[in-house]
Structure formats: C-alpha cells, structure tokens
Enzyme design. Structure first.
Site, PDB file in Angstrom:
ATOM      1  CE  LYS A 184       0.493   5.742  10.104  1.00 35.89           C
ATOM      2  NZ  LYS A 184       0.886   5.091   9.391  1.00 35.89           N
ATOM      3  CB  SER A 238      -5.720   7.211  -0.918  1.00 35.46           C
ATOM      4  OG  SER A 238      -5.830   7.262   0.721  1.00 35.46           O
ATOM      5  CD  GLU A 259       2.540  12.064  -4.502  1.00 35.16           C
ATOM      6  OE1 GLU A 259       1.375  11.722  -4.843  1.00 35.16           O
ATOM      7  OE2 GLU A 259       3.149  11.390  -4.522  1.00 35.16           O
ATOM      8  CB  CYS A 293       2.108   8.411  -6.864  1.00 34.25           C
ATOM      9  SG  CYS A 293       3.369   9.072  -6.433  1.00 34.25           S
ATOM     10  CD  GLU A 393      -3.070   6.433  -7.122  1.00 38.40           C
ATOM     11  OE1 GLU A 393      -3.909   6.809  -6.342  1.00 38.40           O
ATOM     12  OE2 GLU A 393      -1.888   6.381  -7.803  1.00 38.40           O
TER      13      GLU A 393
HETATM   14  P1  NAP Z   1      -3.662   5.390   2.573  1.00 40.50           P
HETATM   15  O1  NAP Z   1      -5.231   5.677   3.951  1.00 40.50           O
HETATM   16  O2  NAP Z   1      -4.054   6.875   2.356  1.00 40.50           O
HETATM   17  O3  NAP Z   1      -2.208   5.568   3.319  1.00 40.50           O
HETATM   18  C1  NAP Z   1      -1.398   6.809   3.297  1.00 40.50           C
HETATM   19  C2  NAP Z   1      -0.662   7.024   4.935  1.00 40.50           C
HETATM   20  O4  NAP Z   1      -2.272   7.437   5.818  1.00 40.50           O
HETATM   21  C3  NAP Z   1      -0.456   5.846   5.463  1.00 40.50           C
HETATM   22  O5  NAP Z   1       0.435   6.064   6.648  1.00 40.50           O
HETATM   23  C4  NAP Z   1      -1.930   5.213   6.365  1.00 40.50           C
HETATM   24  O6  NAP Z   1      -0.871   5.051   7.941  1.00 40.50           O
HETATM   25  C5  NAP Z   1      -2.512   7.081   7.128  1.00 40.50           C
HETATM   26  N1  NAP Z   1      -3.308   6.751   6.985  1.00 40.50           N
HETATM   27  C6  NAP Z   1      -4.545   6.749   6.840  1.00 40.50           C
HETATM   28  N2  NAP Z   1      -6.032   6.963   7.741  1.00 40.50           N
HETATM   29  C7  NAP Z   1      -5.627   7.649   7.779  1.00 40.50           C
HETATM   30  C8  NAP Z   1      -6.233   8.889   8.845  1.00 40.50           C
HETATM   31  N3  NAP Z   1      -7.551   9.042   9.176  1.00 40.50           N
HETATM   32  N4  NAP Z   1      -5.792  10.357   8.945  1.00 40.50           N
HETATM   33  C9  NAP Z   1      -4.000  10.268   8.794  1.00 40.50           C
HETATM   34  N5  NAP Z   1      -3.712   9.332   8.443  1.00 40.50           N
HETATM   35  C10 NAP Z   1      -3.914   8.078   7.918  1.00 40.50           C
HETATM   36  O7  NAP Z   1      -3.428   4.784   1.621  1.00 40.50           O
HETATM   37  P2  NAP Z   1      -3.587   3.301   1.604  1.00 40.50           P
HETATM   38  O8  NAP Z   1      -4.548   2.697   2.646  1.00 40.50           O
HETATM   39  O9  NAP Z   1      -2.212   2.572   2.361  1.00 40.50           O
HETATM   40  O10 NAP Z   1      -3.688   2.668  -0.220  1.00 40.50           O
HETATM   41  C11 NAP Z   1      -4.867   2.734  -0.423  1.00 40.50           C
HETATM   42  C12 NAP Z   1      -4.903   3.467  -1.898  1.00 40.50           C
HETATM   43  O11 NAP Z   1      -4.456   5.345  -1.912  1.00 40.50           O
HETATM   44  C13 NAP Z   1      -4.003   2.961  -2.921  1.00 40.50           C
HETATM   45  O12 NAP Z   1      -4.331   1.575  -3.566  1.00 40.50           O
HETATM   46  C14 NAP Z   1      -3.418   3.777  -3.462  1.00 40.50           C
HETATM   47  O13 NAP Z   1      -5.156   4.459  -4.749  1.00 40.50           O
HETATM   48  C15 NAP Z   1      -2.961   5.139  -3.045  1.00 40.50           C
HETATM   49  N6  NAP Z   1      -1.214   5.117  -2.416  1.00 40.50           N
HETATM   50  C16 NAP Z   1      -1.668   6.160  -3.326  1.00 40.50           C
HETATM   51  C17 NAP Z   1      -0.449   6.750  -3.011  1.00 40.50           C
HETATM   52  C18 NAP Z   1       0.599   7.743  -3.516  1.00 40.50           C
HETATM   53  O14 NAP Z   1       2.008   6.909  -3.738  1.00 40.50           O
HETATM   54  N7  NAP Z   1       0.260   9.096  -3.747  1.00 40.50           N
HETATM   55  C19 NAP Z   1       0.653   5.988  -1.238  1.00 40.50           C
HETATM   56  C20 NAP Z   1      -0.203   5.051  -0.833  1.00 40.50           C
HETATM   57  C21 NAP Z   1      -1.335   4.674  -1.202  1.00 40.50           C
HETATM   58  P3  NAP Z   1      -2.156   3.134   7.764  1.00 40.50           P
HETATM   59  O15 NAP Z   1      -1.312   2.553   5.954  1.00 40.50           O
HETATM   60  O16 NAP Z   1      -0.433   2.343   8.814  1.00 40.50           O
HETATM   61  O17 NAP Z   1      -3.551   2.772   8.289  1.00 40.50           O
END
Ligand code: NAP
Ligand code: MG
Length: 496
Positions: A184, A238, A259, A293, A393
C-alpha cells in the site's frame, strides 16, 4: 535540481489508469467504488484519482498473491532474477516519466535521475545467490543443511516522501526471495508506485506477484498486517503508526521490519572543513523539504567553531531557493496541510522554548507560494538538548544548532534522543573519526558526508526507536526468507 519542467505539460498517463489499482494482474477500482484525489502540493493541482481500497480489496489482493505464490516460488531463481533485471531496464527507459510523476506527486523540484533501476539491479543480483549452509552431523549417515525459503504472501506499507525508491526497495527484495506481495502506497503519493507496478507487469513478472492496493492508512493500510494470509511485513513511516502495525503483526505472530525516521546529528569538530560541511548540512536538511528520514536535523558543534558554523550555515540556508516543482529551485513545499501545520507548530515551539531564529522561521511570501504548503528553510541557534525541536522528528527544513564543550558532551548529546538512524561527523582527524564511528548509536554513520552518500549496497535501518531490520544491503533478499534445517538420514553402506 536545475531542470525546468513545463507545468502545463499533461501528466503522462501512458503508465497510469485513472482510478485503478493492481490486484491479480488486473487494474481495478476499489470494491467500494470510492476514490481519493491525488494532489500536487505545490499548487493543489489534481493529478488524478486512485481507488479508496479497504479490507475487502486487501483480501482480494492477498488471495491473488496466494494463487500466484506456488509458481513464483518454484520458478528457478535465475529466471526470477532475469525478470527483475528486465524490470530495471524498463525503469531506466521510463526514468524521465517516473521522475516527473514523483516530482509532481511529492511537489518536489527535479533532483536528478532517481536511483531506482540501480537498486532493482542490485537486488536482482541477489536472487540466485540465496544460499543455505551445510551442517556438521553427529554420525556419517546423516546429511544436514539449511534451505532459505520465502515466507509466502507478504505485505508492505510505504510513505510519501520517496514513494518510488521505497516501492522498489520493498517489492524487489520481497519478490526476489520468491514471496508474492501486497503493498500500500501512501494516499499522498501513490502515482510512481502504480507506474512502477505497471512496468513490473510489462517486464513479465506474473500476475498476482505484485499487488498494489491504494487507500487510506487506517483502511487499506491497517488491513495488511491484520490479514491472516500475510506472513511478514515491511513498514516505513512514523513511530506511532509503526507501533500500531507491530501490534497487528503481534496478534498474527508474524515478523516485520520497521523504518521509523530519525533525529540525525551532524557533529562538527573544530578541525572540520567547514567550506564543505556547512553547504552539505544545509542541503541535507532542505533536500525534499527536509522530509527524509535520514535528514541531519541537529548540528552538534564544538564551541570554538560555534559562531563560524552558524554564520556559514546561515549563508548556505539563505541560498536555498524555494518554489514549485517545475522551477529550477532547490526546495519545494511540504507534502500536505497537516504536515505544514506540524512543521509550523515545531517552529513556534522552538521560539517559545527560547531558541534563536537565525534564518527563516515562517512561510515565504509571494504569489507563486499562494496555493502550496511552503515553509522557509529555518535555522535555529542556541538550541538546548531538552527542547522539543532538539528531540522530535520535525520532517521539515528546520535545523537546530546545539553548542557543546567537548567530545564527550558531543557524544552524549548526539546519542541523547530516542532515535538512532543516521549520524554524521565532520572532522579531518582519523582518530576522532574512529572514536565517533564506534560511539554513535545509529544504523548509519557518515564521516564527512551528510546522508550516507557514496556507498553501494550499504544496509539501511535504525538503532533504538528508529526501528529494526535492514533494507538495501547485500542481505536485503535474505531478510525476506526463513530458514529451514533439513536433516537427512540415509545408509552408509549399500544394501542396508
Ligand atoms: P504514517 O502515518 O506513519 O504513514 C506511513 C504509511 O503508513 C502511509 O502509507 C500511511 O497511509 C500508512 N498508515 C497510516 N495509518 C496506518 C495504520 N493504522 N495501519 C497501517 N498503515 C497506516 O506517516 P504520516 O502521517 O504520513 O507522516 C507523519 C510523520 O511520520 C512525519 O511527519 C514523519 O515524522 C514520519 N515519517 C517518517 C518517514 C520515514 O521515512 N521514516 C516517512 C514518512 C513519515 P496514508 O498516508 O495513506 O494514511
Ligand atoms: Mg498520511
């Protein structure tokens, strides 16, 4: 970062079908029929629609992956590698389109050819080198060895910040090992993953080996680790969501890698070549608008060079140009309104907790920024290690300078956060470099480089709350296998 793209050029739809994700080799809408709009965050241009997949679509994808599994698992490994190499060729052939898709979807100015084909080739080369070991035995009538076998149907959830590279890293390694996958992409940037899946099909990777379900995290995402047919998971995102995914995996008793981002220190010693360090640190925190990240977000600097480092960083940060993806600028907008609010909230927290704003600290003014989620490159000085901006972060172009007295304090501060993804050290002294390489608690340590540059096949992953498991290295395919020990008793003499 210097190319100008025609903003009016129609989005190349050759690789994409509107409102379709990939299940069992078919491009289909969501079972519910609902869709999600895909936006360019630089101007809120609507790029298309993708299906709003839910548990029902994930279930269909898992069943398709189960059907594809036996033939894919049993295909000889060199043939599997060949299909991956063909995929890499097609990725190269379509590099410009993929680059533009990802640029528009993430709102990012052009940053050069993406490294995806090389990554797929690196992984493809491992597909037929997955080996077990022979085992010593108590008696000569037994032969013992290990087999490395795929888990079966596996799942992955990837974020929006580098959707193409994340997609190939998870998919190529998982399928090279003989697994079939349901993945996904993030709702904010699903286009490059869908195009890459199309190219995987065109390369001859059989239907059902790669299945892409688009949708929201709480719907399609949550359905992957909780599906009883999924045998292993890869997650990037996250820590909060990572923990949720891990809980679901725990209920199904399946392994995963996580990660989860970082708060990477850039430790600057007085003997560092500051003419190299300062621009590299500034571009490291503004590349992809700080939404990486690995981004080095804390400058831990020895006091004797503190002033000079701040001055040079300020100059370098002021030179970072900001604008929409099609301009020859260094930095685009943040991915969405929520992320914008979050980053502005952190800038406010930095101010109210007493750090000094040296550069930026707000949003850029001008008509061209009107519709986008822009924020200025921001430099904070005199940050103390306990401040929010020094611990959490931010995932934005916000750099915090933390002065320290000596090497011991530099190590304590660098390691004094929950994360441990990347750490960089800037020094000309090999003794300092060796000591710091050992002392820093991070999955990757860079000496005189900001983002772990220059290495082919470095395993990537975190220490501490940055997660566990490694991707991208020479073991990346092995990570998607499980070990079976075989002991075979026979006869030592004919006729027995
Ligand atoms: P996130 O919620 O962790 O999203 C990452 C992935 O997980 C997306 O595909 C998201 O889908 C999915 N997801 C969300 N809720 C889920 C659940 N309950 N079960 C399974 N999958 C789920 O991150 P974000 O809200 O986009 O970003 C928030 C923060 O995360 C950022 O500000 C940053 O600090 C951190 N982040 C870190 C990385 C990294 O490379 N380590 C990358 C992105 C973000 P949807 O987005 O479609 O809802
Ligand atoms: Mg999200």
């Amino acid at each position: 970062m210097t190319a100008v793209i025609d903003p009016q050029a129609a989005l190349d739809t050759e690789l994409l079908r509107d409102n379709a994700h990939l299940i069992g080799g078919e491009w289909v809408p969501a079972a519910s029929g609902e869709t999600i709009e895909v936006l360019n965050p630089a101007n809120r241009e609507v790029l298309g629609r993708v299906p709003r997949g839910t548990a029902e679509d994930v279930d269909a994808a898992v069943r398709a992956a189960e059907r594809a599994l036996p033939a894919w698992r049993d295909l000889n490994a060199t043939a599997r590698a060949g299909l991956l190499f063909r995929w890499a060729e097609l990725i190269d052939e379509h590099a410009a389109v993929l680059d533009q898709l990802e640029s528009r979807d993430v709102g990012r100015p052009h940053w050069g050819p993406p490294p995806m084909a090389g990554q797929v080739r690196f992984i493809a080369g491992q597909a037929d080198k997955v080996q077990g070991v022979s085992l010593p035995t108590y008696t000569p009538d037994v032969v013992g060895f290990t087999l490395r076998e795929p888990y079966g149907v596996v799942g992955a959830i990837i974020p929006w910040n580098a959707p193409g590279p994340m997609f190939v890293t998870e998919v190529a390694a998982a399928i090279a090992a003989g697994n079939t996958i349901v993945i996904k992409p993030a709702e904010d940037a699903p286009l490059a993953p869908l195009a890459l899946a199309r190219l995987a099909m065109d390369a001859g990777i059989p239907a059902g080996v790669v299945n892409v379900v688009t949708g929201y995290g709480s719907e399609a995402g949550a359905a992957i680790p909780s599906h009883p047919g999924i045998r292993r998971v890869g997650f990037t995102g996250s820590p909060v969501t990572g923990a949720t995914v891990m809980e679901a995996c725990a209920r199904n008793l399946i392994p995963l890698h996580l990660e989860l981002g970082g708060k990477s220190p850039q430790v600057v010693f007085p003997d560092a070549d500051l003419s190299v360090a300062a621009p590299a640190i500034a571009s490291g925190i503004t590349l992809n608008t700080g939404q990486i990240c690995a981004a080095g977000s804390r400058v831990v600097v020895l006091r004797s060079v503190h002033q000079e480092v701040v001055e040079r960083l300020a100059q370098a940060m002021e030179r970072i140009s900001v604008g929409p993806w099609h301009q020859p600028v260094n930095m685009g907008p943040l991915i969405n309104g929520r992320q914008h609010e979050r980053v502005m909230g952190y800038i406010e927290a930095g101010r109210s907790e007493g750090a000094d704003v040296v550069v930026g600290g707000g949003v850029p003014r001008g008509a061209e920024y009107g519709d986008g989620f822009f924020v200025s490159p921001t430099l904070f000085d005199n940050v103390s290690p306990d401040m929010t901006i020094a611990r959490e972060e931010i995932f934005g172009p916000v750099l915090s300078v933390i002065p320290v007295d000596d090497e011991a304090e530099a190590i304590a501060v660098a390691n004094g956060v929950d994360y441990g993804l990347v750490a960089s050290v800037w020094t000309e002294d090999v003794g300092t470099a060796v000591r710091m390489s050992r002392a820093l608690q991070a999955g990757q340590v860079g000496i005189n480089n900001a983002l772990g540059a220059g290495v082919i096949g470095g395993p990537f992953g975190g220490y501490k709350n940055s997660g566990f498991g490694r991707t991208m290295g020479a073991d990346s395919v092995l990570e998607w296998t499980q070990v079976k020990t075989v002991s075979m008793r026979g006869a030592t003499r004919p006729g027995n």
